[in-house]
Every structure is written in C-alpha cells, then in structure tokens.
Scaffold this motif. Structure first.
Motif, PDB file in Angstrom:
ATOM      1  N   GLU A 132      56.821 -49.353  48.374  1.00  0.00           N
ATOM      2  CA  GLU A 132      55.682 -50.225  48.084  1.00  0.00           C
ATOM      3  C   GLU A 132      54.996 -49.691  46.836  1.00  0.00           C
ATOM      4  OE1 GLU A 132      53.106 -50.407  51.475  1.00  0.00           O
ATOM      5  OE2 GLU A 132      54.417 -51.807  52.523  1.00  0.00           O
ATOM      6  N   VAL A 133      54.774 -50.577  45.864  1.00  0.00           N
ATOM      7  CA  VAL A 133      54.070 -50.201  44.637  1.00  0.00           C
ATOM      8  C   VAL A 133      53.043 -51.279  44.315  1.00  0.00           C
ATOM      9  CG1 VAL A 133      55.982 -48.869  43.669  1.00  0.00           C
ATOM     10  CG2 VAL A 133      55.805 -51.291  43.163  1.00  0.00           C
ATOM     11  N   MET A 134      52.017 -50.900  43.587  1.00  0.00           N
ATOM     12  CA  MET A 134      50.993 -51.857  43.194  1.00  0.00           C
ATOM     13  C   MET A 134      51.371 -52.444  41.834  1.00  0.00           C
ATOM     14  SD  MET A 134      46.865 -51.410  43.113  1.00  0.00           S
ATOM     15  CE  MET A 134      46.928 -50.742  44.749  1.00  0.00           C
ATOM     16  N   ASN A 135      51.362 -53.785  41.749  1.00  0.00           N
ATOM     17  CA  ASN A 135      51.691 -54.428  40.478  1.00  0.00           C
ATOM     18  C   ASN A 135      50.446 -54.541  39.598  1.00  0.00           C
ATOM     19  OD1 ASN A 135      50.221 -56.665  41.401  1.00  0.00           O
ATOM     20  ND2 ASN A 135      52.042 -57.823  41.999  1.00  0.00           N
ATOM     21  N   GLU A 136      50.601 -55.147  38.420  1.00  0.00           N
ATOM     22  CA  GLU A 136      49.501 -55.266  37.459  1.00  0.00           C
ATOM     23  C   GLU A 136      48.318 -56.055  38.007  1.00  0.00           C
ATOM     24  OE1 GLU A 136      52.698 -56.825  36.403  1.00  0.00           O
ATOM     25  OE2 GLU A 136      53.351 -54.771  36.109  1.00  0.00           O
ATOM     26  N   GLU A 137      48.575 -56.924  38.980  1.00  0.00           N
ATOM     27  CA  GLU A 137      47.519 -57.749  39.575  1.00  0.00           C
ATOM     28  C   GLU A 137      46.835 -57.055  40.748  1.00  0.00           C
ATOM     29  OE1 GLU A 137      49.831 -61.122  40.615  1.00  0.00           O
ATOM     30  OE2 GLU A 137      50.131 -61.743  38.535  1.00  0.00           O
ATOM     31  N   GLY A 138      47.234 -55.807  41.029  1.00  0.00           N
ATOM     32  CA  GLY A 138      46.634 -55.063  42.122  1.00  0.00           C
ATOM     33  C   GLY A 138      47.204 -55.417  43.489  1.00  0.00           C
ATOM     34  N   LYS A 139      48.317 -56.125  43.516  1.00  0.00           N
ATOM     35  CA  LYS A 139      48.951 -56.500  44.775  1.00  0.00           C
ATOM     36  C   LYS A 139      50.114 -55.565  45.061  1.00  0.00           C
ATOM     37  CE  LYS A 139      47.748 -61.350  44.343  1.00  0.00           C
ATOM     38  NZ  LYS A 139      48.233 -62.704  44.228  1.00  0.00           N
ATOM     39  N   ILE A 140      50.310 -55.298  46.341  1.00  0.00           N
ATOM     40  CA  ILE A 140      51.416 -54.442  46.769  1.00  0.00           C
ATOM     41  C   ILE A 140      52.687 -55.283  46.820  1.00  0.00           C
ATOM     42  CG2 ILE A 140      52.350 -53.065  48.676  1.00  0.00           C
ATOM     43  CD1 ILE A 140      50.016 -51.714  47.362  1.00  0.00           C
ATOM     44  N   GLU A 141      53.749 -54.738  46.230  1.00  0.00           N
ATOM     45  CA  GLU A 141      55.056 -55.380  46.307  1.00  0.00           C
ATOM     46  C   GLU A 141      56.114 -54.308  46.533  1.00  0.00           C
ATOM     47  OE1 GLU A 141      55.218 -57.471  42.575  1.00  0.00           O
ATOM     48  OE2 GLU A 141      56.146 -55.799  41.568  1.00  0.00           O
ATOM     49  N   ILE A 142      57.269 -54.742  47.010  1.00  0.00           N
ATOM     50  CA  ILE A 142      58.350 -53.804  47.280  1.00  0.00           C
ATOM     51  C   ILE A 142      59.281 -53.784  46.075  1.00  0.00           C
ATOM     52  CG2 ILE A 142      60.336 -53.313  48.737  1.00  0.00           C
ATOM     53  CD1 ILE A 142      58.702 -54.241  51.082  1.00  0.00           C
ATOM     54  N   LYS A 143      59.542 -52.567  45.580  1.00  0.00           N
ATOM     55  CA  LYS A 143      60.425 -52.367  44.425  1.00  0.00           C
ATOM     56  C   LYS A 143      61.540 -51.420  44.824  1.00  0.00           C
ATOM     57  CE  LYS A 143      58.035 -53.915  40.665  1.00  0.00           C
ATOM     58  NZ  LYS A 143      58.496 -54.618  39.542  1.00  0.00           N
ATOM     59  N   ARG A 144      62.675 -51.591  44.181  1.00  0.00           N
ATOM     60  CA  ARG A 144      63.764 -50.638  44.338  1.00  0.00           C
ATOM     61  C   ARG A 144      63.639 -49.576  43.253  1.00  0.00           C
ATOM     62  NH1 ARG A 144      69.420 -53.621  45.930  1.00  0.00           N
ATOM     63  NH2 ARG A 144      68.659 -54.577  47.858  1.00  0.00           N
ATOM     64  N   LEU A 145      63.718 -48.317  43.687  1.00  0.00           N
ATOM     65  CA  LEU A 145      63.612 -47.180  42.781  1.00  0.00           C
ATOM     66  C   LEU A 145      64.798 -46.249  43.004  1.00  0.00           C
ATOM     67  CD1 LEU A 145      59.846 -46.458  43.456  1.00  0.00           C
ATOM     68  CD2 LEU A 145      60.805 -47.680  41.498  1.00  0.00           C
ATOM     69  N   PRO A 146      65.183 -45.450  41.985  1.00  0.00           N
ATOM     70  CA  PRO A 146      66.285 -44.504  42.182  1.00  0.00           C
ATOM     71  C   PRO A 146      66.021 -43.613  43.396  1.00  0.00           C
ATOM     72  CG  PRO A 146      65.657 -44.604  39.873  1.00  0.00           C
ATOM     73  CD  PRO A 146      64.623 -45.400  40.638  1.00  0.00           C
ATOM     74  N   ALA A 147      67.068 -43.324  44.162  1.00  0.00           N
ATOM     75  CA  ALA A 147      66.913 -42.579  45.413  1.00  0.00           C
ATOM     76  C   ALA A 147      66.411 -41.157  45.200  1.00  0.00           C
ATOM     77  CB  ALA A 147      68.230 -42.570  46.186  1.00  0.00           C
ATOM     78  N   GLY A 148      66.982 -40.408  44.283  1.00  0.00           N
ATOM     79  CA  GLY A 148      66.548 -39.021  44.090  1.00  0.00           C
ATOM     80  C   GLY A 148      66.592 -38.244  45.385  1.00  0.00           C
ATOM     81  N   LYS A 149      65.528 -37.494  45.696  1.00  0.00           N
ATOM     82  CA  LYS A 149      65.444 -36.759  46.962  1.00  0.00           C
ATOM     83  C   LYS A 149      64.929 -37.693  48.044  1.00  0.00           C
ATOM     84  CE  LYS A 149      64.585 -32.076  45.385  1.00  0.00           C
ATOM     85  NZ  LYS A 149      63.672 -30.934  45.473  1.00  0.00           N
ATOM     86  N   VAL A 150      65.570 -37.650  49.204  1.00  0.00           N
ATOM     87  CA  VAL A 150      65.102 -38.435  50.343  1.00  0.00           C
ATOM     88  C   VAL A 150      65.102 -37.538  51.575  1.00  0.00           C
ATOM     89  CG1 VAL A 150      65.877 -40.640  49.404  1.00  0.00           C
ATOM     90  CG2 VAL A 150      67.399 -39.356  50.877  1.00  0.00           C
ATOM     91  N   VAL A 151      64.269 -37.881  52.537  1.00  0.00           N
ATOM     92  CA  VAL A 151      64.168 -37.106  53.773  1.00  0.00           C
ATOM     93  C   VAL A 151      64.948 -37.819  54.878  1.00  0.00           C
ATOM     94  CG1 VAL A 151      61.941 -36.102  53.151  1.00  0.00           C
ATOM     95  CG2 VAL A 151      62.017 -38.233  54.455  1.00  0.00           C
ATOM     96  N   PRO A 152      65.332 -37.088  55.925  1.00  0.00           N
ATOM     97  CA  PRO A 152      66.043 -37.713  57.039  1.00  0.00           C
ATOM     98  C   PRO A 152      65.279 -38.937  57.554  1.00  0.00           C
ATOM     99  CG  PRO A 152      66.127 -35.347  57.259  1.00  0.00           C
ATOM    100  CD  PRO A 152      65.179 -35.645  56.120  1.00  0.00           C
ATOM    101  N   GLY A 153      66.042 -39.966  57.886  1.00  0.00           N
ATOM    102  CA  GLY A 153      65.468 -41.217  58.360  1.00  0.00           C
ATOM    103  C   GLY A 153      65.265 -42.239  57.254  1.00  0.00           C
ATOM    104  N   THR A 154      65.437 -41.835  55.998  1.00  0.00           N
ATOM    105  CA  THR A 154      65.260 -42.755  54.876  1.00  0.00           C
ATOM    106  C   THR A 154      66.480 -43.654  54.726  1.00  0.00           C
ATOM    107  OG1 THR A 154      63.916 -41.132  53.702  1.00  0.00           O
ATOM    108  CG2 THR A 154      64.869 -42.907  52.375  1.00  0.00           C
ATOM    109  N   GLU A 155      66.217 -44.938  54.524  1.00  0.00           N
ATOM    110  CA  GLU A 155      67.287 -45.893  54.269  1.00  0.00           C
ATOM    111  C   GLU A 155      67.541 -45.962  52.760  1.00  0.00           C
ATOM    112  OE1 GLU A 155      68.063 -49.860  56.420  1.00  0.00           O
ATOM    113  OE2 GLU A 155      66.967 -50.410  54.597  1.00  0.00           O
ATOM    114  N   VAL A 156      68.800 -45.802  52.373  1.00  0.00           N
ATOM    115  CA  VAL A 156      69.201 -45.842  50.971  1.00  0.00           C
ATOM    116  C   VAL A 156      70.102 -47.053  50.762  1.00  0.00           C
ATOM    117  CG1 VAL A 156      70.390 -44.593  49.116  1.00  0.00           C
ATOM    118  CG2 VAL A 156      69.056 -43.330  50.820  1.00  0.00           C
ATOM    119  N   ILE A 157      69.896 -47.747  49.654  1.00  0.00           N
ATOM    120  CA  ILE A 157      70.706 -48.912  49.301  1.00  0.00           C
ATOM    121  C   ILE A 157      71.727 -48.454  48.270  1.00  0.00           C
ATOM    122  CG2 ILE A 157      70.701 -51.256  48.374  1.00  0.00           C
ATOM    123  CD1 ILE A 157      67.497 -50.972  49.028  1.00  0.00           C
ATOM    124  N   PHE A 158      72.987 -48.566  48.625  1.00  0.00           N
ATOM    125  CA  PHE A 158      74.079 -48.200  47.729  1.00  0.00           C
ATOM    126  C   PHE A 158      74.680 -49.480  47.164  1.00  0.00           C
ATOM    127  CE2 PHE A 158      73.748 -44.672  50.698  1.00  0.00           C
ATOM    128  CZ  PHE A 158      73.757 -43.582  49.844  1.00  0.00           C
TER     129      PHE A 158
END
Length: 161
Positions: free
Chosen positions: A37-63
């Motif tokens: 979840e990230v805040m866009n320029e209008e101050g609204k929360i939207e879901i974005k895909r970001l590079p996985a990098g480090k993730v913790v157990p239980g994290t869902e990764v899109i390949f």
C-alpha cells in the motif's frame, strides 16, 4: 518468528524446440515483486507492485516472466518452465498465463499434470493428492505459435515459508 530470508529472482528454464532456442526467438525477463500500500499524489492509498528485495516469512511474492518473440520467425511449441523458488510455497490458483495450458510437477520436473491429477507418496508408500507445498515446478505450454513480435507475461504467486 523465523528469521528474514532474502528472495532472489528465481531461476527459470525456457523450453523450446532446439532450433527456436538456437535462433534466439524468445527474449525473457524475470521479475519478483510484492504488493504494498502506497499513498499516491492525491493522498489516496493504492496498491503498487514493488521489487521483492528482502521479505519475511509469510510474505506473498509475485513471480512474473515477461516474454517477447524477437525474431522474424514464428516460435512453435513454446513452453516456459519455472522451478518453485527455494523456501516458497505456491499460492493455490495463482498461476496465470493467457493462451497457455498451466501444469505442475511434484517430481522435480520429470512429469507434469493439472493439480487434480497430481499425487505424492508418504514414507509407507501411501498415495495422497498433491498439495501446493508439494509443487516443484510450474509449466506454461503455449496453445498457439508465437508470431514475430508477440509478447506477454506468465506469473504465479508464492509465499515465503
């Protein structure tokens, strides 16, 4: 809680007829992402895909595997095969690939089938229906030849153990 693990872009195999592979028909790009979840320029929360990098157990990764036929010839019988990344469990029903037949392996890529026809055996030799945690590979078989310039993507989601 388990210690954090680092996700690296997973290894994949592209299986094409030898002539198609030798001629360099298909260009591939592998991507591992997470949704945040990230805040866009209008101050609204939207879901974005970001590079996985480090993730913790239980994290869902899109390949995702992006492909393009970069040759002037049609690629016949194209198949993309991905091993399941280490320490990852396939998220049931998440494999996607328009115009492909999606199958799975539970024997390290020796054979493939749809989930309902996959079975595993316990130490006593008893047969059980395979579960997503048993999948070792995912395969996308293109239903039609890929003409010059054809592009698209196949993907799946998996959860870090």
């Amino acid at each position: 809680m388990k210690a954090s693990k680092i996700i690296l872009i997973w290894t994949l195999l592209l299986v094409l007829p030898a002539a198609a592979l030798a001629q360099g028909h298909i260009e591939l790009q592998s991507v591992a992402e997470v949704e945040r979840e990230v805040m866009n320029e209008e101050g609204k929360i939207e879901i974005k895909r970001l590079p996985a990098g480090k993730v913790v157990p239980g994290t869902e990764v899109i390949f995702s595997q992006r492909y393009q036929n970069i040759s002037k010839e049609t690629a016949e019988n194209a198949v993309i095969t991905n091993p399941m990344p280490e320490h990852m469990v396939y998220a049931q029903g998440s494999a996607d690939g328009s115009g492909t037949r999606i199958t799975f392996s539970v024997d390290n890529g020796k054979s493939y089938n749809i989930p309902a026809k996959l079975f595993v055996y316990d130490a006593a030799g008893r047969k059980y229906p395979a579960r997503p945690k048993d999948y070792t590979h995912i395969r996308w078989t293109f239903e039609n030849p890929l003409p010059p310039g054809a592009r698209g993507a196949v993907s799946f989601r998996a959860i870090l153990e």
